[in-house]
Design a protein around this motif. Sequence first.
Motif, PDB file in Angstrom:
ATOM      1  N   PHE A 105      74.825 -23.899  85.149  1.00 36.81           N
ATOM      2  CA  PHE A 105      75.949 -23.103  85.074  1.00 36.81           C
ATOM      3  C   PHE A 105      75.589 -21.775  84.334  1.00 36.81           C
ATOM      4  O   PHE A 105      76.463 -20.752  84.314  1.00 36.81           O
ATOM      5  N   SER A 106      74.528 -21.729  83.493  1.00 34.46           N
ATOM      6  CA  SER A 106      74.310 -20.493  83.026  1.00 34.46           C
ATOM      7  C   SER A 106      73.110 -19.621  83.481  1.00 34.46           C
ATOM      8  O   SER A 106      72.860 -18.476  82.940  1.00 34.46           O
ATOM      9  N   VAL A 107      72.243 -20.243  84.122  1.00 31.53           N
ATOM     10  CA  VAL A 107      71.048 -19.623  84.792  1.00 31.53           C
ATOM     11  C   VAL A 107      71.109 -19.557  86.257  1.00 31.53           C
ATOM     12  O   VAL A 107      70.829 -18.538  87.048  1.00 31.53           O
ATOM     13  N   ALA A 108      71.049 -20.839  86.649  1.00 30.60           N
ATOM     14  CA  ALA A 108      70.861 -20.829  88.215  1.00 30.60           C
ATOM     15  C   ALA A 108      71.594 -20.059  89.331  1.00 30.60           C
ATOM     16  O   ALA A 108      71.484 -19.914  90.421  1.00 30.60           O
ATOM     17  N   HIS A 109      73.199 -19.881  88.842  1.00 24.88           N
ATOM     18  CA  HIS A 109      74.022 -19.162  89.743  1.00 24.88           C
ATOM     19  C   HIS A 109      75.312 -18.910  88.950  1.00 24.88           C
ATOM     20  O   HIS A 109      75.549 -18.961  87.784  1.00 24.88           O
ATOM     21  N   ASP A 110      76.268 -18.031  89.600  1.00 26.75           N
ATOM     22  CA  ASP A 110      77.443 -17.627  88.971  1.00 26.75           C
ATOM     23  C   ASP A 110      78.570 -18.534  89.413  1.00 26.75           C
ATOM     24  O   ASP A 110      78.747 -18.698  90.522  1.00 26.75           O
ATOM     25  N   PRO A 111      79.184 -19.450  88.500  1.00 25.48           N
ATOM     26  CA  PRO A 111      79.976 -20.481  88.790  1.00 25.48           C
ATOM     27  C   PRO A 111      81.586 -20.149  89.109  1.00 25.48           C
ATOM     28  O   PRO A 111      82.225 -20.764  89.165  1.00 25.48           O
ATOM     29  N   THR A 112      81.497 -18.778  89.051  1.00 21.73           N
ATOM     30  CA  THR A 112      83.032 -18.326  88.985  1.00 21.73           C
ATOM     31  C   THR A 112      83.087 -17.323  90.611  1.00 21.73           C
ATOM     32  O   THR A 112      84.233 -17.001  90.646  1.00 21.73           O
ATOM     33  N   PRO A 130      84.747 -14.654  82.065  1.00 25.23           N
ATOM     34  CA  PRO A 130      86.046 -14.086  82.121  1.00 25.23           C
ATOM     35  C   PRO A 130      87.205 -14.732  82.989  1.00 25.23           C
ATOM     36  O   PRO A 130      88.305 -14.463  83.213  1.00 25.23           O
ATOM     37  N   GLU A 131      86.436 -15.576  84.132  1.00 26.49           N
ATOM     38  CA  GLU A 131      87.219 -15.996  85.066  1.00 26.49           C
ATOM     39  C   GLU A 131      87.157 -17.554  85.170  1.00 26.49           C
ATOM     40  O   GLU A 131      86.015 -17.764  84.528  1.00 26.49           O
ATOM     41  N   PRO A 132      87.916 -18.133  85.723  1.00 29.09           N
ATOM     42  CA  PRO A 132      87.758 -19.716  85.728  1.00 29.09           C
ATOM     43  C   PRO A 132      86.333 -20.280  86.456  1.00 29.09           C
ATOM     44  O   PRO A 132      85.988 -19.410  87.569  1.00 29.09           O
ATOM     45  N   PRO A 156      76.764 -23.302  75.387  1.00 34.38           N
ATOM     46  CA  PRO A 156      77.308 -24.483  74.717  1.00 34.38           C
ATOM     47  C   PRO A 156      76.420 -25.727  75.552  1.00 34.38           C
ATOM     48  O   PRO A 156      76.436 -25.722  76.766  1.00 34.38           O
ATOM     49  N   ASP A 157      76.294 -26.717  74.758  1.00 31.58           N
ATOM     50  CA  ASP A 157      75.591 -28.002  75.244  1.00 31.58           C
ATOM     51  C   ASP A 157      76.869 -28.642  75.788  1.00 31.58           C
ATOM     52  O   ASP A 157      77.973 -28.643  74.944  1.00 31.58           O
ATOM     53  N   PRO A 158      76.806 -29.714  76.613  1.00 32.69           N
ATOM     54  CA  PRO A 158      77.821 -30.490  77.193  1.00 32.69           C
ATOM     55  C   PRO A 158      78.142 -31.526  76.013  1.00 32.69           C
ATOM     56  O   PRO A 158      77.123 -32.180  75.350  1.00 32.69           O
ATOM     57  N   TYR A 167      82.394 -31.216  81.383  1.00 33.82           N
ATOM     58  CA  TYR A 167      81.532 -29.772  81.059  1.00 33.82           C
ATOM     59  C   TYR A 167      82.418 -28.582  81.492  1.00 33.82           C
ATOM     60  O   TYR A 167      82.288 -27.713  80.912  1.00 33.82           O
ATOM     61  N   ILE A 168      82.969 -28.585  82.661  1.00 28.80           N
ATOM     62  CA  ILE A 168      83.663 -27.367  83.438  1.00 28.80           C
ATOM     63  C   ILE A 168      84.639 -27.018  82.431  1.00 28.80           C
ATOM     64  O   ILE A 168      85.116 -26.100  82.078  1.00 28.80           O
ATOM     65  N   ARG A 169      85.653 -28.231  82.012  1.00 30.04           N
ATOM     66  CA  ARG A 169      86.821 -27.845  81.146  1.00 30.04           C
ATOM     67  C   ARG A 169      86.223 -27.335  79.798  1.00 30.04           C
ATOM     68  O   ARG A 169      86.855 -26.492  79.339  1.00 30.04           O
ATOM     69  N   GLN A 170      85.294 -28.108  79.278  1.00 32.06           N
ATOM     70  CA  GLN A 170      84.668 -27.414  78.070  1.00 32.06           C
ATOM     71  C   GLN A 170      84.405 -25.965  78.010  1.00 32.06           C
ATOM     72  O   GLN A 170      84.452 -25.014  77.192  1.00 32.06           O
ATOM     73  N   LEU A 171      83.404 -25.724  79.091  1.00 33.49           N
ATOM     74  CA  LEU A 171      83.226 -24.246  79.382  1.00 33.49           C
ATOM     75  C   LEU A 171      84.219 -22.884  79.627  1.00 33.49           C
ATOM     76  O   LEU A 171      84.360 -21.989  78.986  1.00 33.49           O
ATOM     77  N   ASP A 172      85.367 -23.630  80.349  1.00 32.07           N
ATOM     78  CA  ASP A 172      86.500 -22.675  80.519  1.00 32.07           C
ATOM     79  C   ASP A 172      87.435 -22.701  79.501  1.00 32.07           C
ATOM     80  O   ASP A 172      87.865 -21.510  78.989  1.00 32.07           O
TER      81      ASP A 172
END
Length: 214
Positions: free
Chosen positions: A102-109, A151-153, A17-19, A140-145
């Motif tokens: 959030f999609s490529v550079a690392h795992d934010p969960t 599967p995790e916050p 998703p785009d912000p 954006y974090i709220r949007q992605l969650d």
Amino acid sequence: MTSCDIPGLKVPRSRFPDPEQDLSQQGSEARLVLAGGCFWCVEAVYLAINGVTRVESGYAGGSAETANYQAVGSGTSGHAEVVDVHYDPSKVSFGELLKVFFSVAHDPTQLNRQGNDRGTQYRSAVFYETDEQKQVTEAYIRQLDAAGVYPEPIVTRLEPLDAFYPAEEYHQNFAARNPYQPYVMAAAAPKVEKLVANYPDRLKPEYVQSDNDQ
């Protein structure tokens, strides 16, 4: 340092998703300071993005006295390994850079680690300079969650940028200067490959693949 990926990602990166919120794209230069595990990997990703003018690896979150690789590596300095991304907002927006983060550079969960790299120095964080940066990132974090893309916050922290301390010179542009270093081959190169494959419209010309390359 060891390799990591984002195994829990539920949507293709190309459809991430785009912000819904973003910052103004006026002005000639802006910056964004990000922590997403090993700074070699995150730096390599952002150096490939069109509109990014400079990326510097460094430390943030602790004091000047402990802003060195040995102290940060102990996990007790308060610092995170970060990248200081300077960009032209008329070519790439703050929100677009967050999307890549959030999609490529690392795992934010992953909390206080990336893969087998463990410790608070590898935490996921956005170091904001302004309230607007903080608000857009929180939204954006709220949007992605809410979209359930993982599967995790998301556990990414928002921390005020009190100071950025450049890392030692040998860390700068490390992946490009050491393409056959084992960690770079296992962790940094695959992230850049994912960026190239999924966001071809965001790349600097030298990273764009021709038909002969595919």
